[in-house]
Scaffold this motif. Sequence first.
Motif, PDB file in Angstrom:
ATOM      1  N   VAL A  29       4.810   9.108   4.506  1.00  0.00           N
ATOM      2  CA  VAL A  29       5.375   8.049   5.410  1.00  0.00           C
ATOM      3  C   VAL A  29       6.811   8.312   5.193  1.00  0.00           C
ATOM      4  N   GLY A  30       7.802   8.266   5.974  1.00  0.00           N
ATOM      5  CA  GLY A  30       9.147   8.001   5.983  1.00  0.00           C
ATOM      6  C   GLY A  30       9.347   6.768   5.663  1.00  0.00           C
ATOM      7  N   HIS A  31      10.348   6.579   4.679  1.00  0.00           N
ATOM      8  CA  HIS A  31      10.965   5.385   4.284  1.00  0.00           C
ATOM      9  C   HIS A  31      11.667   4.487   5.116  1.00  0.00           C
ATOM     10  N   ARG A  32      12.150   4.997   6.098  1.00  0.00           N
ATOM     11  CA  ARG A  32      12.875   4.487   7.197  1.00  0.00           C
ATOM     12  C   ARG A  32      11.848   3.620   8.139  1.00  0.00           C
ATOM     13  N   LEU A  33      10.912   4.500   8.420  1.00  0.00           N
ATOM     14  CA  LEU A  33       9.890   3.664   9.273  1.00  0.00           C
ATOM     15  C   LEU A  33       9.174   2.608   8.487  1.00  0.00           C
ATOM     16  N   LEU A  66       1.840   1.180  14.214  1.00  0.00           N
ATOM     17  CA  LEU A  66       1.075   2.299  14.762  1.00  0.00           C
ATOM     18  C   LEU A  66       1.659   3.531  14.316  1.00  0.00           C
ATOM     19  N   LEU A  67       2.716   3.816  14.217  1.00  0.00           N
ATOM     20  CA  LEU A  67       3.270   5.132  13.923  1.00  0.00           C
ATOM     21  C   LEU A  67       3.088   5.348  12.408  1.00  0.00           C
ATOM     22  N   ARG A  78       1.092  -1.212  -0.099  1.00  0.00           N
ATOM     23  CA  ARG A  78      -0.021   0.084   0.216  1.00  0.00           C
ATOM     24  C   ARG A  78       0.922   1.224  -0.025  1.00  0.00           C
ATOM     25  N   LEU A  79       1.968   1.338   0.770  1.00  0.00           N
ATOM     26  CA  LEU A  79       2.887   2.383   0.897  1.00  0.00           C
ATOM     27  C   LEU A  79       4.244   2.432  -0.021  1.00  0.00           C
ATOM     28  N   ARG A  80       4.176   1.584  -1.281  1.00  0.00           N
ATOM     29  CA  ARG A  80       5.227   1.443  -1.820  1.00  0.00           C
ATOM     30  C   ARG A  80       5.638   2.411  -2.950  1.00  0.00           C
ATOM     31  N   GLY A  81       4.560   3.317  -3.058  1.00  0.00           N
ATOM     32  CA  GLY A  81       4.726   4.345  -3.945  1.00  0.00           C
ATOM     33  C   GLY A  81       5.604   5.225  -3.979  1.00  0.00           C
ATOM     34  N   ASP A  82       5.433   6.431  -4.598  1.00  0.00           N
ATOM     35  CA  ASP A  82       6.488   7.530  -4.782  1.00  0.00           C
ATOM     36  C   ASP A  82       6.470   8.569  -3.648  1.00  0.00           C
ATOM     37  N   GLY A  83       5.922   8.004  -2.500  1.00  0.00           N
ATOM     38  CA  GLY A  83       5.533   9.129  -1.570  1.00  0.00           C
ATOM     39  C   GLY A  83       4.325   9.957  -1.529  1.00  0.00           C
ATOM     40  N   GLU A  84       3.278   9.333  -2.447  1.00  0.00           N
ATOM     41  CA  GLU A  84       1.920   9.565  -2.639  1.00  0.00           C
ATOM     42  C   GLU A  84       1.218   8.645  -1.889  1.00  0.00           C
ATOM     43  N   ALA A  85       1.683   8.608  -0.509  1.00  0.00           N
ATOM     44  CA  ALA A  85       0.871   7.663   0.375  1.00  0.00           C
ATOM     45  C   ALA A  85      -0.599   8.232   0.949  1.00  0.00           C
TER      46      ALA A  85
END
Length: 141
Positions: free
Chosen positions: A37-41, A89-90, A24-31
């Motif tokens: 969402v930070g990539h590290r998290l 949760l973050l 779901r969150l693998r996109g180019d930052g368009e979450a």
Amino acid sequence: MSLAVLVYLLTPLAAVVVVLTRLRLRGDGEAAGRLQVGHRLLLVHTLGGSIACLTWVLFLAFSPESLLGSAAVGIVALGLWWITTVAGLLLLARWMPARGRHAGAAAADGWSDGPWLSMLAHLGLLGGTAVFTYAYLTAAV
């Protein structure tokens, strides 16, 4: 239903939460959500969850007398599950409403209308991790 059976049913569901969050969150930052969402998290959630799932399955599959079924492996797996849960949760916190002059509107996605799918997944992961911990502490698994 016994506690051990519940653990065996919740284990693949926890793996699904990790995989679907990554997809779901693998996109180019368009979450979806209010904040990007930070990539590290996301990396902590994905790697922690993948390793947690692997070590937890090994812990469940092997006998307690073997190295992979030992108490140490169970503790490591539970620690990784808790790290994954906190990271999830973050990630879920990005749906918190923002107020103020410069607050952006919530982004939409095709998975759901709002945070309900993420809430179900990550609160379910919190519950599942609590069940895993309780089952471990009571020697049900």
